[in-house]
Scaffold this motif. Structure first.
Motif, PDB file in Angstrom:
ATOM      1  N   ILE A 197       0.811  -0.972   0.007  1.00  0.00           N
ATOM      2  CA  ILE A 197      -0.044   0.095  -0.077  1.00  0.00           C
ATOM      3  C   ILE A 197       0.642   1.184   0.153  1.00  0.00           C
ATOM      4  O   ILE A 197       1.943   1.177   0.915  1.00  0.00           O
ATOM      5  CB  ILE A 197      -1.104   0.004   1.248  1.00  0.00           C
ATOM      6  CG1 ILE A 197      -1.989  -1.372   1.142  1.00  0.00           C
ATOM      7  CG2 ILE A 197      -1.737   1.233   1.541  1.00  0.00           C
ATOM      8  CD1 ILE A 197      -2.493  -1.261   2.415  1.00  0.00           C
ATOM      9  N   SER A 198       0.496   2.164  -1.050  1.00  0.00           N
ATOM     10  CA  SER A 198       1.507   3.353  -0.912  1.00  0.00           C
ATOM     11  C   SER A 198       0.840   4.499  -0.224  1.00  0.00           C
ATOM     12  O   SER A 198      -0.056   4.564   0.135  1.00  0.00           O
ATOM     13  CB  SER A 198       1.617   3.801  -2.347  1.00  0.00           C
ATOM     14  OG  SER A 198       2.258   5.053  -2.387  1.00  0.00           O
ATOM     15  N   PRO A 199       1.991   4.969   0.701  1.00  0.00           N
ATOM     16  CA  PRO A 199       1.697   6.146   1.809  1.00  0.00           C
ATOM     17  C   PRO A 199       1.422   7.230   1.165  1.00  0.00           C
ATOM     18  O   PRO A 199       2.046   8.381   1.327  1.00  0.00           O
ATOM     19  CB  PRO A 199       2.850   6.026   2.556  1.00  0.00           C
ATOM     20  CG  PRO A 199       4.121   5.615   1.719  1.00  0.00           C
ATOM     21  CD  PRO A 199       3.370   4.489   0.614  1.00  0.00           C
ATOM     22  N   GLY A 200       0.413   7.366   0.134  1.00  0.00           N
ATOM     23  CA  GLY A 200       0.095   8.714  -0.627  1.00  0.00           C
ATOM     24  C   GLY A 200       1.108   8.939  -1.649  1.00  0.00           C
ATOM     25  O   GLY A 200       1.047  10.174  -1.984  1.00  0.00           O
ATOM     26  N   VAL A 201       2.001   8.434  -2.026  1.00  0.00           N
ATOM     27  CA  VAL A 201       3.060   8.581  -3.138  1.00  0.00           C
ATOM     28  C   VAL A 201       2.408   8.233  -4.506  1.00  0.00           C
ATOM     29  O   VAL A 201       2.856   8.833  -5.357  1.00  0.00           O
ATOM     30  CB  VAL A 201       4.214   8.082  -2.531  1.00  0.00           C
ATOM     31  CG1 VAL A 201       5.208   8.565  -3.569  1.00  0.00           C
ATOM     32  CG2 VAL A 201       4.805   8.491  -1.252  1.00  0.00           C
ATOM     33  N   THR A 202       2.316   6.957  -4.806  1.00  0.00           N
ATOM     34  CA  THR A 202       1.941   6.361  -6.164  1.00  0.00           C
ATOM     35  C   THR A 202       0.865   5.681  -6.098  1.00  0.00           C
ATOM     36  O   THR A 202       0.183   4.958  -5.062  1.00  0.00           O
ATOM     37  CB  THR A 202       3.206   5.619  -6.578  1.00  0.00           C
ATOM     38  OG1 THR A 202       3.256   4.465  -5.523  1.00  0.00           O
ATOM     39  CG2 THR A 202       4.506   6.275  -6.604  1.00  0.00           C
ATOM     40  N   PRO A 203      -0.189   5.637  -7.202  1.00  0.00           N
ATOM     41  CA  PRO A 203      -1.027   4.784  -7.211  1.00  0.00           C
ATOM     42  C   PRO A 203      -0.931   3.469  -7.711  1.00  0.00           C
ATOM     43  O   PRO A 203       0.401   3.151  -7.811  1.00  0.00           O
ATOM     44  CB  PRO A 203      -2.125   5.376  -8.569  1.00  0.00           C
ATOM     45  CG  PRO A 203      -0.832   5.946  -9.359  1.00  0.00           C
ATOM     46  CD  PRO A 203       0.146   6.385  -8.392  1.00  0.00           C
ATOM     47  N   ASP A 204      -1.823   2.654  -7.765  1.00  0.00           N
ATOM     48  CA  ASP A 204      -1.606   1.344  -8.190  1.00  0.00           C
ATOM     49  C   ASP A 204      -1.849   1.351  -9.690  1.00  0.00           C
ATOM     50  O   ASP A 204      -2.984   1.294 -10.417  1.00  0.00           O
ATOM     51  CB  ASP A 204      -2.862   0.084  -7.397  1.00  0.00           C
ATOM     52  CG  ASP A 204      -2.564  -1.197  -8.167  1.00  0.00           C
ATOM     53  OD1 ASP A 204      -2.089  -1.548  -8.942  1.00  0.00           O
ATOM     54  OD2 ASP A 204      -3.431  -2.151  -7.386  1.00  0.00           O
ATOM     55  N   PHE A 205      -0.605   1.113 -10.211  1.00  0.00           N
ATOM     56  CA  PHE A 205      -0.709   1.522 -11.839  1.00  0.00           C
ATOM     57  C   PHE A 205      -1.369   0.255 -12.573  1.00  0.00           C
ATOM     58  O   PHE A 205      -1.849   0.542 -13.681  1.00  0.00           O
ATOM     59  CB  PHE A 205       0.674   1.718 -12.240  1.00  0.00           C
ATOM     60  CG  PHE A 205       1.378   3.094 -12.025  1.00  0.00           C
ATOM     61  CD1 PHE A 205       1.050   4.096 -12.707  1.00  0.00           C
ATOM     62  CD2 PHE A 205       2.185   3.212 -10.816  1.00  0.00           C
ATOM     63  CE1 PHE A 205       1.545   5.457 -12.542  1.00  0.00           C
ATOM     64  CE2 PHE A 205       2.897   4.444 -10.616  1.00  0.00           C
ATOM     65  CZ  PHE A 205       2.355   5.300 -11.272  1.00  0.00           C
ATOM     66  N   VAL A 206      -1.143  -0.777 -11.923  1.00  0.00           N
ATOM     67  CA  VAL A 206      -1.981  -2.126 -12.585  1.00  0.00           C
ATOM     68  C   VAL A 206      -3.356  -1.751 -12.546  1.00  0.00           C
ATOM     69  O   VAL A 206      -4.338  -2.264 -13.450  1.00  0.00           O
ATOM     70  CB  VAL A 206      -1.477  -3.228 -11.920  1.00  0.00           C
ATOM     71  CG1 VAL A 206      -2.236  -4.598 -12.570  1.00  0.00           C
ATOM     72  CG2 VAL A 206       0.178  -3.711 -12.505  1.00  0.00           C
ATOM     73  N   ASN A 207      -4.003  -1.468 -11.577  1.00  0.00           N
ATOM     74  CA  ASN A 207      -5.333  -1.330 -11.172  1.00  0.00           C
ATOM     75  C   ASN A 207      -5.737   0.246 -10.815  1.00  0.00           C
ATOM     76  O   ASN A 207      -6.143   0.724  -9.549  1.00  0.00           O
ATOM     77  CB  ASN A 207      -5.841  -2.103 -10.082  1.00  0.00           C
ATOM     78  CG  ASN A 207      -5.495  -3.574 -10.457  1.00  0.00           C
ATOM     79  OD1 ASN A 207      -6.174  -4.272 -11.172  1.00  0.00           O
ATOM     80  ND2 ASN A 207      -4.389  -3.995  -9.736  1.00  0.00           N
ATOM     81  N   ALA A 208      -5.412   0.963 -11.676  1.00  0.00           N
ATOM     82  CA  ALA A 208      -5.641   2.404 -11.524  1.00  0.00           C
ATOM     83  C   ALA A 208      -6.715   2.973 -11.109  1.00  0.00           C
ATOM     84  O   ALA A 208      -6.998   4.006 -10.531  1.00  0.00           O
ATOM     85  CB  ALA A 208      -5.036   3.207 -12.929  1.00  0.00           C
ATOM     86  N   GLU A 209      -7.800   2.140 -11.439  1.00  0.00           N
ATOM     87  CA  GLU A 209      -9.349   2.601 -11.076  1.00  0.00           C
ATOM     88  C   GLU A 209      -9.440   2.592  -9.676  1.00  0.00           C
ATOM     89  O   GLU A 209     -10.522   2.998  -8.979  1.00  0.00           O
ATOM     90  CB  GLU A 209     -10.289   2.038 -11.853  1.00  0.00           C
ATOM     91  CG  GLU A 209     -10.623   0.431 -11.412  1.00  0.00           C
ATOM     92  CD  GLU A 209      -9.384  -0.286 -11.815  1.00  0.00           C
ATOM     93  OE1 GLU A 209      -9.524  -1.618 -11.548  1.00  0.00           O
ATOM     94  OE2 GLU A 209      -8.427  -0.109 -12.604  1.00  0.00           O
ATOM     95  N   ALA A 210      -8.508   1.734  -8.931  1.00  0.00           N
ATOM     96  CA  ALA A 210      -8.853   1.287  -7.454  1.00  0.00           C
ATOM     97  C   ALA A 210      -7.652   2.040  -6.447  1.00  0.00           C
ATOM     98  O   ALA A 210      -6.786   1.424  -6.325  1.00  0.00           O
ATOM     99  CB  ALA A 210      -8.730  -0.052  -7.294  1.00  0.00           C
ATOM    100  N   PRO A 211      -8.323   3.030  -5.823  1.00  0.00           N
ATOM    101  CA  PRO A 211      -7.258   3.763  -4.928  1.00  0.00           C
ATOM    102  C   PRO A 211      -7.054   2.876  -4.017  1.00  0.00           C
ATOM    103  O   PRO A 211      -7.785   2.272  -3.268  1.00  0.00           O
ATOM    104  CB  PRO A 211      -8.023   5.335  -4.546  1.00  0.00           C
ATOM    105  CG  PRO A 211      -9.341   4.690  -4.851  1.00  0.00           C
ATOM    106  CD  PRO A 211      -9.647   3.990  -6.090  1.00  0.00           C
TER     107      PRO A 211
END
Length: 862
Positions: free
Chosen positions: A365-379
């Motif tokens: 889980i990113s601490p507010g730095v990067t999204p999940d690029f594979v599942n960009a629609e799911a924050p």
């Protein structure tokens, strides 16, 4: 498990239907129920499961599978008895997600990550500078992992990618994506300290080896062993890298190369339940052979717009939890099983369902730095919300490293698989240690013993509280909302029982406590302190005299001792010295004049010393102040003196006692575990030899203190600490000769072990608090009623907080303590009696000045 719970009911097996390529532009979705097939139509293609009762597993009621999985995860019925891990913890990896390249030689029907290659110069790969900048931002935000993910070997398909790689590698024709990822991982390590985890697709043995040198772990999702999904209209049609045998061989190569490895299943892409079970067993066979699969990801399919499977229904929560539970049943209690929380159907309700189905990790889980690029629609979810849900389900959420503790911990031989020498490259291991706590989970805080937090370079935010868990907002302040685990309740009951029939595992359970369990251990210790000592907190007015820093030994933790010819040590920490007897006498007289009742004398093992020198120091101190208490010489110095005088230790101790020795400091104990000592202090006494010298001292009427110096090398952890506490307890039960127990947190700043990359950054604050609290619970019942907080190591403010976790003593005012300062601490010179009383009073306790042997001081000098 299958036969034990089998019923006569056989459930239908779900499978996603075929023909998506002909319907890829359709915007309509068919309900999941319309995609069900009967299990009889499933085609098993991966052989070797003949000895597995797949039908029996399929026959189990869903709720029975989930109940069994939960029981295994929580250890109900002793399923995890004696294991070193904390089953009351759920982990996640604070990470940054770095998409090194989005180009790929495959085009899976569900993938929205992959992009077509660009002809623009340097557009297909992130630059090293871009990668490092993302990692640096992650480090500041508290991340521990840099996930390097990418498409699978795009240069095998695209000219544009090959041309870009040629430019990256200065015109070389043979540069590869894997080689570039290795450069990126090395840059991340060196520039930011984050630990790379690499998902680079199917790799050769040489590529795996190259990446092992610059990362702590790697991964490749198996997804499924169903070759049926390679057929036209299925998810993996025309995707060569998704052939099950190729993926299994790549995973096997990682096992042969001793790489901590992540794999797992993608659920809901058209596979049947039978095929999922067969896929899990395919992974289990590899894990049984190599032991390298550190975690299983059970990821649910979510359809994405503009993909070939856009019209497919999402995987239902029931199928996800069933697969998580089945993975737990098949792999057993010790496997780490995760599901991405940002993809969970129903979010909070789904998280609870997963935790009740055997899940014990949430992945990255990113601490507010990067999204999940594979599942960009799911924050990513808010980690505090995840922590609250975990707490409600009886778990503490704890950050971890990309490589799991199983592959690093060596403090318990029953569960050790070799530690970092087996599983990590020597280049990577120091970076892992810097971010690790004693259980090889993430430290999560910047504080280390020896310096106030205000003096430490704030490299990142703290992501855990003192109790070791991710903080969250409680819905109620009512103490009844605290959830104490069965394990900790049972351990505390055993420690408090009249027969004292507890085990070392009970001690370990308390030393590993987190969250509400941490609070319960501290409360129990404080209650016992109240019962045994009341609210009085004692301290001594004393002076340290470290008579020489010249030493023949080579302890890897020691920053104090110096050899006569090591010029680099002179530059770093000052000149070697040796006090003469007149100076010892003068300092003792000065201490007496200032109201000290004790001088504590220790030093290095000087190459010219004999037993006569130690006698000379006692006589010098007594000449300076005849009535002062001489608290001097570690058991190591006693042994050394006796050997040079050709005496037994008892004979030599009697000689010292007659000369005026009052008591021994129980130092040089470090950790009384020979696996620790052979690396930490190979030239010192063994654990048994140390204990024998102390027992000899007690037998001739010389009392001693007892200590532990903890928080350093790999072998030093809760199991080693438990053995140490047990040894001190057992000896005191025989001799009643210990006056106190003093935990000494390792100060790492200038320690050779840390500077060479072989130690952690000292214990965490949680570990420091628990060491004092558990010491009270273990040692108090046998009569070691004085548990001392070392303000020299902890700092005065934090030491005062320990008075609420079982401590009743603050040690001495010291005057000139130099050993801790040599290690890089900024505390340690002196606190006068007035300041000491203020510190104690601020904690709501009653200060009392004492003698070395805990008698009241009749004349108090401020």
């Amino acid at each position: 498990a299958a036969r034990a719970m089998a019923t006569t009911t056989t459930r239908a097996t779900p499978v996603v239907g075929r023909g998506w390529r002909s319907r890829r532009r359709s915007s309509s979705r068919r309900p999941w129920s319309s995609w069900w097939w009967s299990s009889s139509r499933a085609s098993a293609v991966v052989r070797g499961v003949d000895d597995v009762d797949v039908d029996g597993l399929l026959a189990l009621e869903d709720d029975a599978v989930r109940a069994r999985a939960r029981a295994m995860t929580r250890g109900d019925g002793g399923a995890r008895e004696g294991h070193g891990s904390n089953r009351n913890v759920v982990t996640y990896s604070p990470k940054v997600f770095v998409p090194v390249t989005k180009t790929c030689r495959d085009s899976c029907g569900y993938c929205a990550f992959v992009e077509a290659p660009s002809r623009t110069r340097r557009a297909n790969y992130m630059t090293l500078e871009e990668i490092v900048n993302v990692a640096r931002a992650g480090a500041r935000a508290g991340a521990t992992e840099c996930l390097l993910t990418l498409g699978d070997r795009p240069e095998a398909k695209y000219v544009e990618v090959r041309e870009e790689l040629k430019e990256i590698f200065g015109g070389r024709e043979d540069g590869s994506t894997a080689e570039y990822v290795a450069l990126a991982a090395d840059a991340v390590l060196k520039e930011t300290g984050l630990i790379p985890h690499v998902n680079a697709g199917i790799l050769t043995r040489d590529e795996l080896r190259a990446l092992r040198r610059v990362s702590a772990s790697q991964g490749l999702m198996l997804e499924t062993t169903s070759e049926r999904l390679l057929l036209p209209g299925e998810a993996h049609f025309e995707c060569d890298t998704k052939k099950p045998r190729a993926r299994l061989r790549a995973i096997e190569l990682a096992g042969e190369e001793r790489i901590p490895f992540t794999s797992g299943l993608l659920v809901g892409i058209g596979e049947t339940r039978r095929e999922r079970i067969e896929s899990l067993f395919a992974l289990k066979r590899l894990h049984d052979k190599y032991g390298h699969i550190q975690e299983l990801i059970i990821q649910n399919f979510l359809s994405k717009p503009n993909t070939a499977m856009a019209s497919r229904p999402d995987c239902p929560l029931e199928e996800l939890t069933w697969t998580v539970a089945m993975a737990r049943v098949i792999f057993g209690a010790e496997m780490v099983i995760q599901a991405p929380p940002n993809l969970t159907p129903g979010q909070e309700d789904g998280w609870r369902a997963l935790l009740r189905s055997g899940l014990n990790d949430w992945g990255g889980i990113s601490p507010g730095v990067t999204p999940d690029f594979v599942n960009a629609e799911a924050p990513w979810p808010h980690v505090e919300e995840l922590a609250r849900v975990c707490h409600d389900e009886g778990y503490t959420l704890v950050p971890r490293l990309p490589v799991h503790p199983t592959y690093l911990r060596v403090d318990d031989k029953r569960t050790s698989v070799g530690g970092s020498p087996v599983w990590l490259d020597d280049h990577v291991a120091p970076f892992v240690r810097r971010l690790a706590d004693a259980e090889f989970l993430a430290r999560g805080v910047s504080w280390s013993p020896g310096r106030p937090e205000s003096e430490l370079k704030k490299e990142s935010v703290d992501i855990v509280g003192v109790n070791g868990g991710v903080p969250f907002r409680r819905t109620s302040k009512d103490p009844s909302t605290c959830i104490i685990s069965h394990d900790v309740r049972a351990a505390l009951d055993a420690l408090a029982s009249a027969d004292q029939a507890f085990t070392d595992d009970d001690i370990v359970t308390c030393l590993q406590a987190r969250g509400d369990d941490f609070d319960a251990v501290c409360s129990a210790a404080d209650a016992l302190r109240k019962e045994q000592c009341g609210d009085i907190v004692s301290f001594a007015n004393n002076r340290n005299i470290n008579y020489t820093n010249i030493c023949t030994l080579a302890c890897t933790f020691c920053s104090f001792s110096k050899g006569k010819t090591r010029a680099e040590e002179v530059e770093l920490r000052g000149n070697p010295y040796l006090l003469d007897f007149d100076e010892v006498s003068r300092r003792t007289a000065e201490a007496w004049a200032r109201g000290a009742t004790e001088v504590c004398m220790q030093g290095g093992i000087h190459p010219s010393f004999t037993g006569e020198d130690y006698l000379g120091f006692i006589r010098a101190a007594k000449a300076g102040a005849p009535d002062i208490h001489v608290h001097a010489f570690s058991p190591l110095e006693i042994s050394h003196g006796a050997q040079t005088m050709k005496m037994t230790t008892r004979e030599y101790l009697k000689l010292l006692f007659d000369a005026g020795l009052g008591s021994l400091p129980g130092t040089a104990a470090e950790v009384l575990d020979d696996e620790v000592r052979k690396t930490l202090c190979p030239d010192k006494l063994t654990a048994a030899e140390w204990l024998q010298v102390v027992e000899d001292a007690h037998s001739v009427g010389v009392p001693t203190t007892s200590t532990i110096m903890f928080g350093h090398i790999d072998a030093d952890g809760p199991h080693a600490w438990a053995r140490h506490l047990r040894s001190i307890r057992d000896l005191h039960a025989r001799t009643h000769g210990f006056t106190e127990f003093v935990p000494l947190p390792f100060v790492h700043f200038e320690a050779p072990a840390y500077r060479s990359g072989n130690s952690r950054k000292g214990p965490t604050l949680r570990e420091c608090v628990l060491m004092h609290a558990v010491a009270r619970l273990v040692l108090g019942p046998v009569g070691i009623k004085n548990i001392q907080a070392s303000w020299v190591k902890m700092g005065p403010e934090l030491a005062s907080h320990l008075l609420h976790a079982g401590c009743n003593d603050m040690g001495g005012t010291l005057m000139n303590e130099s050993i801790t300062r040599a290690a890089g601490a900024t505390f340690g010179q002196e606190i006068d009696s007035t300041r000491m009383r203020e510190i104690i009073a601020s904690a709501g306790r009653i200060p009392r000045q004492r003698t070395t042997l805990y008698a009241d001081v009749t004349t108090v000098v401020p």
